[in-house]
Design an enzyme around this catalytic site. Structure first.
Site, PDB file in Angstrom:
ATOM      1  N   TYR A   1       0.857  -1.188   0.000  1.00  9.73           N
ATOM      2  CA  TYR A   1       0.000   0.000   0.000  1.00  9.73           C
ATOM      3  C   TYR A   1       0.890   1.234   0.000  1.00  9.73           C
ATOM      4  O   TYR A   1       1.861   1.306   0.747  1.00  9.73           O
ATOM      5  CB  TYR A   1      -0.878  -0.005   1.251  1.00  9.73           C
TER       6      TYR A   1
ATOM      7  N   LYS B   1       4.068   8.883   9.032  1.00 10.83           N
ATOM      8  CA  LYS B   1       3.770   8.242  10.318  1.00 10.83           C
ATOM      9  C   LYS B   1       4.745   8.698  11.424  1.00 10.83           C
ATOM     10  O   LYS B   1       4.656   9.826  11.857  1.00 10.83           O
ATOM     11  CB  LYS B   1       3.711   6.727  10.142  1.00 10.83           C
TER      12      LYS B   1
ATOM     13  N   ASP C   1       9.227   3.047  -0.078  1.00  4.98           N
ATOM     14  CA  ASP C   1       8.146   3.635   0.704  1.00  4.98           C
ATOM     15  C   ASP C   1       8.322   3.179   2.146  1.00  4.98           C
ATOM     16  O   ASP C   1       7.887   2.094   2.531  1.00  4.98           O
ATOM     17  CB  ASP C   1       6.787   3.207   0.141  1.00  4.98           C
TER      18      ASP C   1
HETATM   19  C1  LIG Z   1       0.242   4.607   5.800  1.00  5.20           C
HETATM   20  C2  LIG Z   1       1.015   4.388   4.565  1.00  5.20           C
HETATM   21  C3  LIG Z   1       0.933   5.257   3.472  1.00  5.20           C
HETATM   22  C4  LIG Z   1      -0.057   6.394   3.411  1.00  5.20           C
HETATM   23  O1  LIG Z   1       0.180   7.358   4.370  1.00  5.20           O
HETATM   24  P1  LIG Z   1      -1.029   8.360   4.761  1.00  5.20           P
HETATM   25  O2  LIG Z   1      -0.397   9.282   5.719  1.00  5.20           O
HETATM   26  O3  LIG Z   1      -2.106   7.498   5.332  1.00  5.20           O
HETATM   27  O4  LIG Z   1      -1.458   9.019   3.500  1.00  5.20           O
HETATM   28  C5  LIG Z   1       1.784   5.047   2.408  1.00  5.20           C
HETATM   29  N1  LIG Z   1       2.649   4.020   2.402  1.00  5.20           N
HETATM   30  C6  LIG Z   1       2.747   3.164   3.420  1.00  5.20           C
HETATM   31  C7  LIG Z   1       3.752   2.073   3.369  1.00  5.20           C
HETATM   32  C8  LIG Z   1       1.922   3.301   4.536  1.00  5.20           C
HETATM   33  O5  LIG Z   1       1.996   2.401   5.532  1.00  5.20           O
END
Ligand SMILES: *Cc1c(COP(=O)(O)O)cnc(C)c1O
Length: 412
Positions: free
Chosen positions: A129, A252, A224
């Site tokens: 994701y 995060k 990511d």
């Molecule tokens: C949570 C997450 C996102 C998205 O971040 P948001 O702040 O919710 O837009 C993107 N990549 C990874 C790996 C994530 O865990």
């Protein structure tokens, strides 16, 4: 007034049944709901909180920053200090730009890779994701898995057609893709530790192979690390496995619970961003002073001792749960502060294996844990998170409550 009662879908407990408690406040490792019930929190706002709720230094820094004004839409010193601290700590990020969410960070990084390479294709991995935008809402894990909808309505077929999806941890699959159309790939985007199909670690040599393939074919590699950054270890998954992307996305933990995210990497790529170059990227609240203050105060706390403690908590949980997991036919995966209990005898290596989990057993386990005062992510396909606010007594209580929930699952 709010669709489904939530402002982000997985919060709605659809996968496990029932309605989510409403949260009144957090205190260290605990959440207190609106009815006064206390839970040991293993969600931590989906991984954003490594220090637990309302850590004193972070709260004080935010209050202090807000007292000087919430936002200016102009450069502030804090942004510079933050960039210095971040790049010193993660030196493969030579230049960095701040934004407000992980989705923004990955969206901007993808556009930058396309702008730099002049290519259109993006490669991602099934179950990974990268946020809620069109280019990456294909084979995107948790939310989609939970609802059984792999893609979203509203994503134009023409946009999805520019995204290739291959299985995670499968070297042959990505090699075949590069052999077929490697000269059209702008970037490979990957969670270097997957966390959005549950916690799935990369197999030995996998990230190294991705790095080599991208370099060989002139494609960018986007790590990511929105979830794994400062979570898989003190320097994220990049530090843990010794492989780095051309661009890295953070979010995060980096914002200490406030809306702050970042993307950065090679200076020669980052210099393609406006106003220096032709790739547009912007945000009214980007580098928001209160969010930057929270991020800085958090980074300050992320020293060696914090990660020693994180590891000790993780090991204590693994050791404490080993026997009851085996008895319930379940298993556990963990990388640093992210982990998953799988209702499957072995942790999966990819989404296809993850799908073979017993999700009915997970729901029983989830409800038993919640009733016992443990707040878990409400889906088999979401990673859980530990925080360093957990005391030894709370870790022991966690092990005890989860052991009982596993026994109840087996019985049920
Ligand atoms: C949570 C997450 C996102 C998205 O971040 P948001 O702040 O919710 O837009 C993107 N990549 C990874 C790996 C994530 O865990």
């Amino acid at each position: 007034m709010i669709p489904g009662g939530v402002n982000s879908p997985v919060r709605a407990f659809r996968a496990v049944g029932g309605a989510p408690p409403f949260v009144a406040r957090g205190e260290g490792a605990e959440i207190v709901d609106a009815d006064g019930r206390r839970y040991l929190d293993l969600v931590g706002s989906w991984g954003a909180l490594l220090l637990g709720h309302a850590p004193q230094g972070v709260v004080a820094a935010v209050v202090e920053a807000l007292s000087r004004g919430a936002t200016f839409g102009a450069p502030t010193e804090g942004e510079v200090v933050f960039a210095e601290r971040l790049t010193a700590r993660l030196p493969w990020i030579q230049k960095v730009r701040l934004c407000s969410s992980g989705s923004e960070a990955t969206g901007h990084a993808i556009r930058l890779a396309r702008g730099v390479t002049g290519r259109d294709l993006i490669v991602k991995f099934d179950g990974c994701y990268h946020g809620a935008h069109d280019a990456v809402l294909v084979g995107a894990g948790s939310g989609g898995e939970t609802f059984g909808v792999p893609d979203s309505a509203g994503v134009p077929a023409a946009v999805a057609a520019l995204t290739r999806v291959v299985p995670y941890n499968d070297v042959a699959a990505i090699e075949a893709l590069f052999a077929r159309e490697g000269d059209r790939v702008a970037a490979v985007i990957v969670e270097p530790v997957a966390g959005n199909m549950g916690c799935v670690a990369p197999v030995d040599g996998y990230l190294q192979r991705l790095r080599a393939l991208c370099t060989e074919h002139g494609a960018g590699l986007i790590f990511d690390e929105v979830m794994s950054g400062f979570r898989a270890g003190p320097r994220g998954a990049s530090g843990r496995y010794g492989v780095t992307g051309d661009l890295t996305c953070l979010g995060k933990i980096v914002g200490g619970g406030l809306p702050l995210a970042a993307f950065g990497g090679r200076a020669d790529w980052m210099d393609h961003l406006a106003p220096l170059g032709p790739v547009y990227q912007a945000g009214t609240l980007s580098g928001n002073p209160a969010a930057v203050a929270a991020g800085l105060a958090t980074l300050e706390r992320l020293d060696e001792a914090t990660y020693v403690r994180l590891e000790a908590i993780g090991e204590a949980m693994e050791a404490g749960l080993r026997a009851s997991l085996a008895a319930a036919g379940a298993s556990m995966s963990r990388v640093g502060g992210m982990w998953t209990i799988w209702f499957r005898s072995q942790p999966p290596r990819n989404l296809a294996e993850a799908r073979t989990c017993n999700t009915t057993a997970f729901s029983v386990f989830f409800q038993a844990a919640l009733a016992a005062g443990v707040w878990l992510p409400p889906s088999q396909f979401e990673a859980a998170f530990i925080n360093v606010a957990l005391t030894d007594a709370q870790v022991a209580a966690l092990v005890d409550r989860l052991t009982r929930a596993l026994a109840a699952t087996k019985a049920g």
